[in-house]
Design a protein around this motif. Structure first.
Motif, PDB file in Angstrom:
ATOM      1  N   ASP A 122       0.831  -1.208   0.000  1.00 31.68           N
ATOM      2  CA  ASP A 122       0.000   0.000   0.000  1.00 31.68           C
ATOM      3  C   ASP A 122       0.867   1.261   0.000  1.00 31.68           C
ATOM      4  O   ASP A 122       0.558   2.239  -0.677  1.00 31.68           O
ATOM      5  CB  ASP A 122      -0.912   0.045   1.234  1.00 31.68           C
ATOM      6  CG  ASP A 122      -1.977  -1.035   1.251  1.00 31.68           C
ATOM      7  OD1 ASP A 122      -2.093  -1.785   0.263  1.00 31.68           O
ATOM      8  OD2 ASP A 122      -2.691  -1.120   2.263  1.00 31.68           O
ATOM      9  N   ASP A 123       1.941   1.226   0.778  1.00 27.37           N
ATOM     10  CA  ASP A 123       2.828   2.402   0.865  1.00 27.37           C
ATOM     11  C   ASP A 123       3.451   2.745  -0.484  1.00 27.37           C
ATOM     12  O   ASP A 123       3.688   3.919  -0.775  1.00 27.37           O
ATOM     13  CB  ASP A 123       3.936   2.178   1.892  1.00 27.37           C
ATOM     14  CG  ASP A 123       3.443   2.314   3.321  1.00 27.37           C
ATOM     15  OD1 ASP A 123       2.327   2.816   3.529  1.00 27.37           O
ATOM     16  OD2 ASP A 123       4.192   1.909   4.231  1.00 27.37           O
ATOM     17  N   ILE A 124       3.706   1.731  -1.285  1.00 29.25           N
ATOM     18  CA  ILE A 124       4.265   1.994  -2.612  1.00 29.25           C
ATOM     19  C   ILE A 124       3.246   2.767  -3.444  1.00 29.25           C
ATOM     20  O   ILE A 124       3.573   3.775  -4.067  1.00 29.25           O
ATOM     21  CB  ILE A 124       4.676   0.691  -3.333  1.00 29.25           C
ATOM     22  CG1 ILE A 124       5.774  -0.028  -2.558  1.00 29.25           C
ATOM     23  CG2 ILE A 124       5.131   0.993  -4.767  1.00 29.25           C
ATOM     24  CD1 ILE A 124       6.067  -1.428  -3.059  1.00 29.25           C
ATOM     25  N   LEU A 125       2.015   2.284  -3.441  1.00 25.17           N
ATOM     26  CA  LEU A 125       0.969   2.980  -4.190  1.00 25.17           C
ATOM     27  C   LEU A 125       0.763   4.387  -3.665  1.00 25.17           C
ATOM     28  O   LEU A 125       0.667   5.338  -4.440  1.00 25.17           O
ATOM     29  CB  LEU A 125      -0.357   2.217  -4.082  1.00 25.17           C
ATOM     30  CG  LEU A 125      -0.681   1.226  -5.159  1.00 25.17           C
ATOM     31  CD1 LEU A 125      -2.073   0.662  -4.947  1.00 25.17           C
ATOM     32  CD2 LEU A 125      -0.558   1.811  -6.538  1.00 25.17           C
ATOM     33  N   LEU A 126       0.691   4.532  -2.354  1.00 22.46           N
ATOM     34  CA  LEU A 126       0.480   5.857  -1.769  1.00 22.46           C
ATOM     35  C   LEU A 126       1.619   6.803  -2.113  1.00 22.46           C
ATOM     36  O   LEU A 126       1.397   8.000  -2.276  1.00 22.46           O
ATOM     37  CB  LEU A 126       0.314   5.751  -0.250  1.00 22.46           C
ATOM     38  CG  LEU A 126      -1.024   5.195   0.205  1.00 22.46           C
ATOM     39  CD1 LEU A 126      -0.988   4.834   1.688  1.00 22.46           C
ATOM     40  CD2 LEU A 126      -2.135   6.195  -0.073  1.00 22.46           C
TER      41      LEU A 126
ATOM     42  N   GLN B 187      -7.372   3.918  -0.132  1.00 17.92           N
ATOM     43  CA  GLN B 187      -8.246   5.090  -0.193  1.00 17.92           C
ATOM     44  C   GLN B 187      -8.401   5.723   1.187  1.00 17.92           C
ATOM     45  O   GLN B 187      -8.341   6.950   1.324  1.00 17.92           O
ATOM     46  CB  GLN B 187      -9.629   4.702  -0.724  1.00 17.92           C
ATOM     47  CG  GLN B 187      -9.635   4.360  -2.193  1.00 17.92           C
ATOM     48  CD  GLN B 187     -11.025   3.958  -2.636  1.00 17.92           C
ATOM     49  OE1 GLN B 187     -11.975   4.678  -2.391  1.00 17.92           O
ATOM     50  NE2 GLN B 187     -11.132   2.802  -3.267  1.00 17.92           N
ATOM     51  N   GLN B 188      -8.582   4.913   2.215  1.00 18.34           N
ATOM     52  CA  GLN B 188      -8.740   5.446   3.567  1.00 18.34           C
ATOM     53  C   GLN B 188      -7.485   6.152   4.042  1.00 18.34           C
ATOM     54  O   GLN B 188      -7.558   7.225   4.642  1.00 18.34           O
ATOM     55  CB  GLN B 188      -9.123   4.320   4.527  1.00 18.34           C
ATOM     56  CG  GLN B 188     -10.509   3.787   4.299  1.00 18.34           C
ATOM     57  CD  GLN B 188     -10.808   2.550   5.123  1.00 18.34           C
ATOM     58  OE1 GLN B 188      -9.965   2.041   5.867  1.00 18.34           O
ATOM     59  NE2 GLN B 188     -12.017   2.039   4.987  1.00 18.34           N
ATOM     60  N   ARG B 189      -6.333   5.584   3.787  1.00 14.48           N
ATOM     61  CA  ARG B 189      -5.073   6.215   4.193  1.00 14.48           C
ATOM     62  C   ARG B 189      -4.841   7.508   3.428  1.00 14.48           C
ATOM     63  O   ARG B 189      -4.322   8.472   3.963  1.00 14.48           O
ATOM     64  CB  ARG B 189      -3.914   5.240   4.007  1.00 14.48           C
ATOM     65  CG  ARG B 189      -3.958   4.120   5.047  1.00 14.48           C
ATOM     66  CD  ARG B 189      -2.847   3.140   4.885  1.00 14.48           C
ATOM     67  NE  ARG B 189      -1.555   3.777   5.033  1.00 14.48           N
ATOM     68  CZ  ARG B 189      -0.420   3.201   4.648  1.00 14.48           C
ATOM     69  NH1 ARG B 189      -0.431   1.999   4.117  1.00 14.48           N
ATOM     70  NH2 ARG B 189       0.723   3.826   4.801  1.00 14.48           N
ATOM     71  N   LYS B 190      -5.242   7.541   2.168  1.00 12.51           N
ATOM     72  CA  LYS B 190      -5.095   8.757   1.371  1.00 12.51           C
ATOM     73  C   LYS B 190      -5.976   9.863   1.939  1.00 12.51           C
ATOM     74  O   LYS B 190      -5.543  11.006   2.046  1.00 12.51           O
ATOM     75  CB  LYS B 190      -5.430   8.493  -0.085  1.00 12.51           C
ATOM     76  CG  LYS B 190      -5.235   9.707  -0.960  1.00 12.51           C
ATOM     77  CD  LYS B 190      -4.646   9.326  -2.272  1.00 12.51           C
ATOM     78  CE  LYS B 190      -4.456  10.517  -3.162  1.00 12.51           C
ATOM     79  NZ  LYS B 190      -3.422  11.421  -2.703  1.00 12.51           N
ATOM     80  N   GLN B 191      -7.203   9.535   2.317  1.00 13.42           N
ATOM     81  CA  GLN B 191      -8.105  10.524   2.909  1.00 13.42           C
ATOM     82  C   GLN B 191      -7.477  11.140   4.159  1.00 13.42           C
ATOM     83  O   GLN B 191      -7.553  12.345   4.367  1.00 13.42           O
ATOM     84  CB  GLN B 191      -9.457   9.885   3.265  1.00 13.42           C
ATOM     85  CG  GLN B 191     -10.273   9.428   2.083  1.00 13.42           C
ATOM     86  CD  GLN B 191     -10.737  10.562   1.197  1.00 13.42           C
ATOM     87  OE1 GLN B 191     -11.075  11.623   1.676  1.00 13.42           O
ATOM     88  NE2 GLN B 191     -10.723  10.338  -0.095  1.00 13.42           N
TER      89      GLN B 191
END
Length: 191
Positions: free
Chosen positions: A55-59, A116-120
């Motif tokens: 997930d961190d890579i995508l973020l 999506q939640q972490r991005k928010q």
């Protein structure tokens, strides 16, 4: 930048590029951390020195909006007001995204609820970073005006991405940002 920092930056880029290639070819869920590490020529343990998860890579591909805006703002000449200067920096960033790359990243990010939640959650952090940078550059400006500019920058970026996504992600992101800025009531854009 020292040799150690250069090497770290090169490794970070290599991991990210290999991961994005694997995500596109194999699918996000099917790509393992071990596969990313092997493709990047590092150990699994080394992977975790750079990222906590896939997930961190995508973020990282769309993260750092605050940092990106601060860097662009510091390079931006004064456009007459903090808001106009910030808007100009935002336009420069939005114009730099290649549409194909943005489509691929956005599709992956939108398909994973945890991302999506972490991005928010990162939006509030980004607003605070931008507000601090605006205060540093314009120390005599009214704090409420600077805070509103910081909040608008993140909100307009989000609105632009949403409108771009609704249109199928075919046009340049900067056109959607321009439309969002143009839609602001004139009292909000004085800053």
């Amino acid at each position: 930048m020292g040799i150690r920092e250069q090497k770290r930056e090169e490794t970070l880029k290599r991991i990210t590029q290999c991961a994005m290639t694997l995500f596109a070819r194999e699918g996000y869920e099917a790509t393992t951390i071990d596969a990313v590490a092997a493709a990047a020529g590092i150990s699994r343990r080394t992977f975790f020195h750079y990222f906590k998860s896939k997930d961190d890579i995508l973020l990282s591909q769309q993260a750092g909006m605050g940092e990106q805006l601060i860097a662009a703002l510091s390079a931006e000449p004064d456009a007459g007001s903090p808001w106009k200067t910030l808007a100009s920096a935002m336009r420069r960033i939005a114009a730099s995204y290649p549409v194909d790359e943005l489509v691929a990243i956005d599709r992956m990010m939108m398909s994973i609820e945890a991302v999506q939640q972490r991005k928010q959650a990162s939006y509030i952090r980004d607003e605070k970073l931008i507000f601090a940078a605006l205060q540093q550059r314009w120390p005599a400006a009214e704090a409420m005006s600077l805070r509103m500019a910081a909040m608008l920058s993140i909100s307009l970026s989000r609105l632009s991405l949403d409108a771009w996504r609704v249109d199928g992600g075919t046009g340049p992101l900067v056109h959607y940002l321009d439309a969002a800025i143009e839609a602001l009531p004139s009292g909000n854009a004085k800053g």
